[in-house]
Design an enzyme around this catalytic site. Sequence first.
Site, PDB file in Angstrom:
ATOM      1  N   GLY A   1       2.138   0.980   2.821  1.00  0.00           N
ATOM      2  CA  GLY A   1       0.707   0.767   2.613  1.00  0.00           C
ATOM      3  C   GLY A   1       0.348   0.314   1.207  1.00  0.00           C
ATOM      4  O   GLY A   1      -0.813   0.347   0.818  1.00  0.00           O
TER       5      GLY A   1
ATOM      6  N   HIS B   1       7.384  10.901   9.596  1.00  0.00           N
ATOM      7  CA  HIS B   1       6.750   9.864   8.771  1.00  0.00           C
ATOM      8  C   HIS B   1       6.420  10.461   7.400  1.00  0.00           C
ATOM      9  O   HIS B   1       6.060  11.630   7.295  1.00  0.00           O
ATOM     10  CB  HIS B   1       5.487   9.345   9.463  1.00  0.00           C
ATOM     11  CG  HIS B   1       4.961   8.100   8.829  1.00  0.00           C
ATOM     12  ND1 HIS B   1       4.218   8.124   7.677  1.00  0.00           N
ATOM     13  CD2 HIS B   1       5.099   6.798   9.167  1.00  0.00           C
ATOM     14  CE1 HIS B   1       3.912   6.878   7.333  1.00  0.00           C
ATOM     15  NE2 HIS B   1       4.430   6.051   8.224  1.00  0.00           N
TER      16      HIS B   1
ATOM     17  N   GLU C   1      11.995   3.835   5.473  1.00  0.00           N
ATOM     18  CA  GLU C   1      10.700   3.490   4.905  1.00  0.00           C
ATOM     19  C   GLU C   1      10.628   4.008   3.473  1.00  0.00           C
ATOM     20  O   GLU C   1      10.267   5.176   3.246  1.00  0.00           O
ATOM     21  CB  GLU C   1       9.574   4.124   5.717  1.00  0.00           C
ATOM     22  CG  GLU C   1       9.556   3.703   7.165  1.00  0.00           C
ATOM     23  CD  GLU C   1       8.152   3.785   7.737  1.00  0.00           C
ATOM     24  OE1 GLU C   1       7.625   2.736   8.108  1.00  0.00           O
ATOM     25  OE2 GLU C   1       7.581   4.879   7.768  1.00  0.00           O
TER      26      GLU C   1
ATOM     27  N   LYS D   1      -1.232   4.916  12.941  1.00  0.00           N
ATOM     28  CA  LYS D   1      -1.753   6.037  12.135  1.00  0.00           C
ATOM     29  C   LYS D   1      -3.069   6.534  12.746  1.00  0.00           C
ATOM     30  O   LYS D   1      -3.183   6.572  13.960  1.00  0.00           O
ATOM     31  CB  LYS D   1      -1.924   5.598  10.673  1.00  0.00           C
ATOM     32  CG  LYS D   1      -0.691   4.857  10.145  1.00  0.00           C
ATOM     33  CD  LYS D   1      -0.748   4.592   8.690  1.00  0.00           C
ATOM     34  CE  LYS D   1       0.459   3.750   8.299  1.00  0.00           C
ATOM     35  NZ  LYS D   1       0.808   3.876   6.901  1.00  0.00           N
TER      36      LYS D   1
ATOM     37  N   GLU E   1       3.929  10.218   5.604  1.00  0.00           N
ATOM     38  CA  GLU E   1       2.570  10.793   5.498  1.00  0.00           C
ATOM     39  C   GLU E   1       2.552  12.215   6.059  1.00  0.00           C
ATOM     40  O   GLU E   1       1.834  13.084   5.568  1.00  0.00           O
ATOM     41  CB  GLU E   1       1.564   9.873   6.213  1.00  0.00           C
ATOM     42  CG  GLU E   1       1.320   8.617   5.396  1.00  0.00           C
ATOM     43  CD  GLU E   1       0.896   7.389   6.176  1.00  0.00           C
ATOM     44  OE1 GLU E   1       0.566   7.518   7.372  1.00  0.00           O
ATOM     45  OE2 GLU E   1       0.917   6.295   5.586  1.00  0.00           O
TER      46      GLU E   1
ATOM     47  N   SER F   1       5.128  -2.163   4.264  1.00  0.00           N
ATOM     48  CA  SER F   1       4.395  -3.409   3.986  1.00  0.00           C
ATOM     49  C   SER F   1       5.045  -4.641   4.625  1.00  0.00           C
ATOM     50  O   SER F   1       5.089  -5.710   4.009  1.00  0.00           O
ATOM     51  CB  SER F   1       4.211  -3.603   2.481  1.00  0.00           C
ATOM     52  OG  SER F   1       3.451  -2.522   1.941  1.00  0.00           O
TER      53      SER F   1
ATOM     54  N   ASN G   1       2.818   1.250  14.116  1.00  0.00           N
ATOM     55  CA  ASN G   1       2.329   2.610  13.854  1.00  0.00           C
ATOM     56  C   ASN G   1       0.863   2.510  13.449  1.00  0.00           C
ATOM     57  O   ASN G   1       0.551   2.065  12.347  1.00  0.00           O
ATOM     58  CB  ASN G   1       3.156   3.253  12.733  1.00  0.00           C
ATOM     59  CG  ASN G   1       2.577   4.588  12.303  1.00  0.00           C
ATOM     60  OD1 ASN G   1       1.817   5.214  13.049  1.00  0.00           O
ATOM     61  ND2 ASN G   1       2.934   5.030  11.108  1.00  0.00           N
TER      62      ASN G   1
HETATM   63  C1  PEP Z   1       4.125   2.862   8.204  1.00  0.00           C
HETATM   64  O1  PEP Z   1       3.070   3.462   8.279  1.00  0.00           O
HETATM   65  O2  PEP Z   1       5.120   3.293   8.795  1.00  0.00           O
HETATM   66  C2  PEP Z   1       4.170   1.626   7.423  1.00  0.00           C
HETATM   67  C3  PEP Z   1       5.322   1.056   7.226  1.00  0.00           C
HETATM   68  O3  PEP Z   1       2.962   1.173   6.935  1.00  0.00           O
HETATM   69  P1  PEP Z   1       2.708  -0.254   6.222  1.00  0.00           P
HETATM   70  O4  PEP Z   1       3.350  -1.312   7.095  1.00  0.00           O
HETATM   71  O5  PEP Z   1       1.213  -0.377   6.191  1.00  0.00           O
HETATM   72  O6  PEP Z   1       3.315  -0.196   4.882  1.00  0.00           O
END
Ligand code: PEP
Length: 239
Positions: free
Chosen positions: A167, A95, A161, A19, A97, A197, A17
């Site tokens: 992040g 997501h 998630e 973003k 975000e 992460s 992803n």
């Molecule tokens: C994401 O944006 O779905 C995500 C898991 O980000 P990160 O791996 O940076 O935590």
Amino acid sequence: MVELLPEGEKVVLIAGNWKMFKTVSETAEFCRAFEPPAGVEVVLAPPFTSLAAALGHELDVLAQNVHWDDEGPFTGEVSARMLRELGVAGAIVGHSERRRLFGETDHTVGRRAAHALASGLRVIACVGELEAERERGETDEVLRRQLSVLEPHDGLVVAYEPVWAIGTGKTATPQMAQDAHAFIKSLLDVPVLYGGSVKPDNATELLSQQDVDGALVGGASLAVDQFSAICETAAQLPS
Ligand code: PEP
């Protein structure tokens, strides 16, 4: 096109992803340098402007969102029909975000997922609890509510998630991930990716969990070497 889980096999799916990162030229450069290893399915979700630049390589390209109508007065939105015509294979929906910063709700996530699936797109639907919700012991309740808008479908994958792990460099322990994935699968029989992460150095222990069917990778998907290392790890897992 939407069949995700061949009968009896553990399919590992690694989704990047991006973003709001990578221009067209940066996307083309990444795709020239990145070679998905055999034995793992890799998909990439670049920003809308870079979707076309990512097409034509050995992986499916997903959008980061999709609307529930085919067209209409919805400024800033993109439809499944538009994505299909471009050659895009699917979309991420829900997501955290989008939920946290742009007002996405369970209701809109459900509508986006249902229409995209009906239109022949694959969907990765994201769910996950906030840190305060986990601390209050509400993780299962939150997941149950977020999943209640989704119906089982061959083209549907859920990404668990935990919001506190996205992040932040904090990762759920493998056992936390396993417990949440098993709970999700008890409610909805679809593959479940872990996101939060994921890095080359924690991918093995997370992906080795019985109910972890792959990973949704944010930050580490932006660098070819890190993303390749995660994909290689997935490819080497015993099936
Ligand atoms: C994401 O944006 O779905 C995500 C898991 O980000 P990160 O791996 O940076 O935590």
